[in-house]
Design a protein around this motif. Structure first.
Motif: not given
Length: 890
Positions: A96-104, A112-116, A404-409
RNA sequence: GGGCGAUUAGCUCAGUUGGUUAGAGCGUUGCGUUCACAUCGCAAAAGUCGGAGGUUCGAGUCCUCUAUCGCCCACCA
């Protein structure tokens, strides 16, 4: 009494009642020591989820059980909630944020977590709304989310607890790496799929020689990381060259030829290239032989600086380039087509890269022991039982769980490192390492060096590391104040309803967690239903475009129709191949129920419906039809209870369908029309409808509620009513047989009418020969039934055979039936001849069976008796048929 | 390489511990507006239960082998 609308308007009705039930708190369950608890925890849907047919089936089953048990007097709790679904949700929001021209990475972790969270706020409860649409009687006041504060506390608690027990460790291993999601995955999250690939035969030149050794590989690009070539020590072909050096092509690196039993001389050339950093087997080989580990890839699966000229290229582009280069140098001997299994990311379907990295693991062997035992001992039972074997097999071969996962959410690891004294090494299973602090809260300073320069591990935990606590963390565990009472009462839960896909992911792990942290199983039964597929057997998926959307079906046919149809066609544990027209079954049944109820309401006089059924039954001389329908209802109810208690839902639905439509509507209501105003008829019609509605309610909650409200305007919601109690004394098999005879006589007359092309509106005259006094009595008593249902104007009962001119006849239940009509004698004769032939051959077969001394000697007495009786009846029928034949001929 | 499931009427599928002549829904055929329901009613046609052996008085059901399709698990590069 208000009647129903002419047309069944399900949309309006469904909208009306769910909110009412909710407002009245009917779904809420609390500890009640006067009642036994019945508990189901919902398989928490992902917050990214939208309702599909699998959900619809899964939740309909649970709802049926919950409503059934609630009506049966249990304190029935359905614990609902959602799963944060780490990788899935992160992917959705990233897209979704890629669509807005952003990246995490531009946003940073916090933003980013705020966005989630924002996303969750907005879309995260879509599936919950859809479950409500389905009618689910969840206790929403208890709704949980795996990332809620309390729940997160449980997750961290468990991590620290297991670490302290030495069951969690950090180590370097080859794990499943998704280059697209850029995270490690567990084995379960990287399912293997068979693929068509190639086996490449590559020449590796021996140093200081013109010779070479040929290795075979499916992944030529990994050769850049080769640090040895291995052969089997017993392989004569290579004995001479073990220990020699080869020059790794393209890299010009010198590597050794080593020996190892692992190598299968029969596969390929019997010589294996060894890439310890990119293959689990090679990793083990590397460990055994002290080889170098050369990582040639970036986390995104482009090649790194160790790949020299190929650095920067994607792994598959590099493969093509390497093949070209080898070809050019004459080092590619041949290429063969070859099928092999490749792991794929279960979230984005990208091909997994076996990747050497430092991750956190749970030691599973110790946890599996108790989990195996409870299933072996039958404390946890699978339905259908075949899953027991699958479960035990997995437990037997269990491997450590990469968490362990290398993600944020997700839940961030409660692991802290002292910048001063933590130095990651290459060990496996370093249970204690200086500078590593595992704690629920951030430590002020390092216990080893006392310094305060501390950072938290960047990784989060596998989503399933929170889901496996679901059956008790949802109650507020480990906070005793919150959960102790509830857990004591509601835990262990009664049954888990789920699909086969998550037996390993979730079911097995919940059993382990329950035993480890609650010292008790999480549930007694596990009901595994089938997978919903399209009509060609493919899984329904968005990408295949073969989805039948439950919400579309709800809009077109109604929720109850959806539920009843799904349940009807799902035999225990069997996959279901679905096409849209299957839902007509439920729609038609809803329609039938509606119209039958409408008819009854139209004719019912409230004053006549009061009273207790049992007292009424004792005090009243009931007609055959009245007693019969009561008997059939309770026979059905008895079987229904049995079916539900054994999770045989399609059978349960079938029983209700058969009774309501083909017994109650087709026969009883039709007969009731004869004396619709009479007290007995009124009473029985009312009682049967009222009780059937209750039995139908778990399957079709909305339509039953609506009819209930109209039938009993003062009685409140059907949800508050009890499940009908089986009245054994009203079940009368003899009486059911009498009715069967009557039905046979009526059907035979109808049949004769049809064969002689008599219009439905035309009345006929019949004679019935019943030599048996009892039978004659029954038929005489029910003469009006026969007249009504078979359109007969006059019946003559005969005690002895009489010959007629001009009749069409047949035999039913030991009675001869004569239709006094104009008929086609030739056709009639042919038909009777045919029947005689059939019956004669049946008699022959039975006579032979009864002549068989082995049968007489070994078969149980009742079976032999039954055969004898059947033979006698057949013979009597034959005699009658022959008499009829004679009559016709005249 | 292991394990599991499916194979029954034209189609989609039921068939619990072995017990008369194997069931349903849809479809097909014929008749039908008797006012609860045409999303309906009445009636009919239609199956050597994948194949071969075996156990048994008796097998769709239990055992062995086998064929076809599908699924799951597994580190043959």
């Amino acid at each position: 009494m208000e009647n129903l609308t002419t047309k069944y308007n399900f949309e309006e009705i469904e909208a009306k009642y769910y909110n009412l039930w909710l407002k009245q708190g009917y779904f809420h369950a609390t500890k009640d020591t006067d009642k036994k608890p019945f508990v189901i925890v919902i398989p928490p849907p992902n917050i990214t989820g939208i309702l599909h047919m699998g959900h619809a089936l899964n939740n309909t089953i649970q709802d049926i059980l919950i409503r059934y048990k609630k009506m049966s007097g249990f304190e029935s709790l359905w614990m609902p909630g959602t799963d944060h679904a780490g990788i899935a949700t992160q992917n959705v929001v990233e897209r979704k944020i890629t669509g807005d021209g952003l990246s995490r990475h531009v946003l940073g972790r916090e933003k980013f977590l705020e966005k989630v969270w924002q996303w969750r706020q907005e879309y995260g409860s879509t599936i919950i709304r859809q479950l409500k649409r389905l009618g689910c009687a969840c206790d929403w006041s208890r709704e949980r989310f795996t990332l809620d504060a309390g729940y997160s506390n449980a997750v961290l608690d468990v991590f620290v607890n297991l670490y302290k027990k030495g069951l969690i460790y950090q180590g370097n291993y080859i794990i499943n790496w998704c280059p697209r999601c850029q995270t490690a995955l567990s084995n379960e999250e990287a399912p293997h799929k068979d693929m068509d690939g190639f086996l490449y035969y590559i020449r590796y030149p021996l140093k200081d020689s013109n010779e070479h050794i040929v290795v075979a590989t499916t992944r030529p690009e990994t050769m850049l990381g080769d640090t040895a070539v291995a052969v089997n020590p017993k392989d004569k072909r290579y004995k001479k060259i073990i220990g020699k050096t080869v020059i790794l092509p393209l890299m010009n690196r010198q590597i050794l030829i080593i020996k190892d039993d692992f190598v299968d001389p029969r596969f390929g050339t019997g010589a294996v290239k060894v890439t310890p950093a990119h293959d689990p087997n090679d990793y083990a080989l590397g460990k055994r032989h002290g080889l170098e580990f050369v990582n040639i890839m970036h986390p995104d699966a482009t090649l790194n600086e160790n790949a020299l000229d190929y650095a920067g290229q994607d792994r598959f582009k590099a493969r093509a380039a390497i093949i070209e280069d080898l070809k050019e140098r004459g080092l590619l001997l041949k290429v063969e087509a070859h099928k092999y299994a490749v792991g794929h990311c279960y979230r984005c379907h990208t091909i997994i890269e076996p990747y050497l990295s430092r991750q956190w693991f749970v030691k599973m062997k110790p946890l599996s022991l108790a989990a195996k035992k409870v299933v072996k001992d039958g404390k946890v039972k699978f339905y259908p039982s075949r899953w027991t074997k699958v479960y035990l097999n997995w437990m037997e071969n269990i491997q450590d769980w990469c968490i362990s996962r290398q993600i944020w959410w997700g839940h961030r690891l409660p692991v802290y490192y002292c910048k001063n004294c933590y130095k990651p090494d290459n060990t496996e299973e370093d249970v204690r390492q200086s500078g590593v602090i595992v704690a629920k809260t951030r430590p002020a300073r390092c216990p080893d060096c006392g310094k305060a320069d501390i950072v938290q591990d960047e990784d989060v935990l596998d989503t399933w590391f929170s889901s496996w606590l679901w059956p008790f963390a949802t109650f507020g565990w480990p906070d005793k104040k919150v959960s102790e009472e509830d857990l004591k009462y509601f835990y262990p839960t009664s049954v888990l309803v789920t699909a086969q896909e998550i037996i390993f992911f979730w079911v097995a792990r919940m059993i382990m967690a329950g035993l480890e942290f609650m010292q008790d199983i999480p549930f007694k039964d596990v009901y595994i239903h089938g997978t919903v597929r399209d009509k060609t057997g493919k899984k329904m998926s968005k990408s295949l475009g073969n989805i039948i959307d439950p919400l579309d079906i709800i809009k077109e046919y109604g929720t109850d129709a959806l539920r009843f149809s799904l349940i009807s066609i799902t035999a225990m544990g069997q996959d279901v191949y679905l096409a849209k027209d299957k839902f007509e079954l439920g729609r038609n049944f809803s329609n039938k129920i509606w119209n039958a109820a409408r008819f009854i309401l139209m004719n019912l006089d409230t004053k006549q419906t009061e009273g207790d059924l049992c007292i009424f039954y004792k005090q009243t001389k009931l007609s055959l039809a009245d007693a019969w329908v009561l008997s059939r209802f309770y026979s059905t109810l008895k079987a229904l209870n049995q079916a539900l208690n054994n999770y045989r839902f399609n059978e349960a639905a079938g029983l209700l369908y058969e009774f309501f439509w083909h017994e109650f509507c087709d026969w009883y209501i039709e007969l009731a029309k004869l004396n619709i105003k009479e007290r007995n008829t009124q009473f029985v019609l009312y009682k049967i409808l009222e009780k059937t509605l209750r039995a139908l309610h778990p399957f079709m909650p909305f339509i039953t509620e609506e009819i209930w409200q109209k039938l009993n305007p003062e009685a409140g919601s059907i949800m508050q009513k009890t499940w009908p109690h089986v009245q054994e004394n009203l079940i009368d098999r003899v009486l059911e047989k009498k009715m069967t005879m009557l039905k046979e006589v009526i059907i035979t007359i109808r049949n004769l009418r049809s064969k002689n092309n008599i219009k439905p509106k035309d009345m006929v005259e019949v004679s019935i020969l019943a030599e048996d006094k009892k039978k004659r009595g029954i038929l005489k008593d029910t003469q009006s039934y026969i007249e009504k249902l078979a359109r007969v104007s006059k019946i003559a009962f005969l005690e002895v055979p009489v010959s007629f001119d001009g009749v069409s006849c047949d035999v039913a239940s030991g009675c001869s039936i004569y239709l006094h009509i104009n008929f086609d004698a030739a056709a009639e004769n042919e038909r009777i001849e045919h029947e005689i032939n059939q019956i004669t051959s049946n008699i022959k077969r039975k006579e032979e069976l009864l002549k068989n001394s082995a049968f007489i000697a070994k078969a149980p007495v009742p079976v032999v008796e039954k055969e004898n009786k059947a033979l006698a009846e057949l013979k009597a029928d034959l005699k009658k048929l022959e008499a009829i034949k004679y009559a016709v001929k005249k």
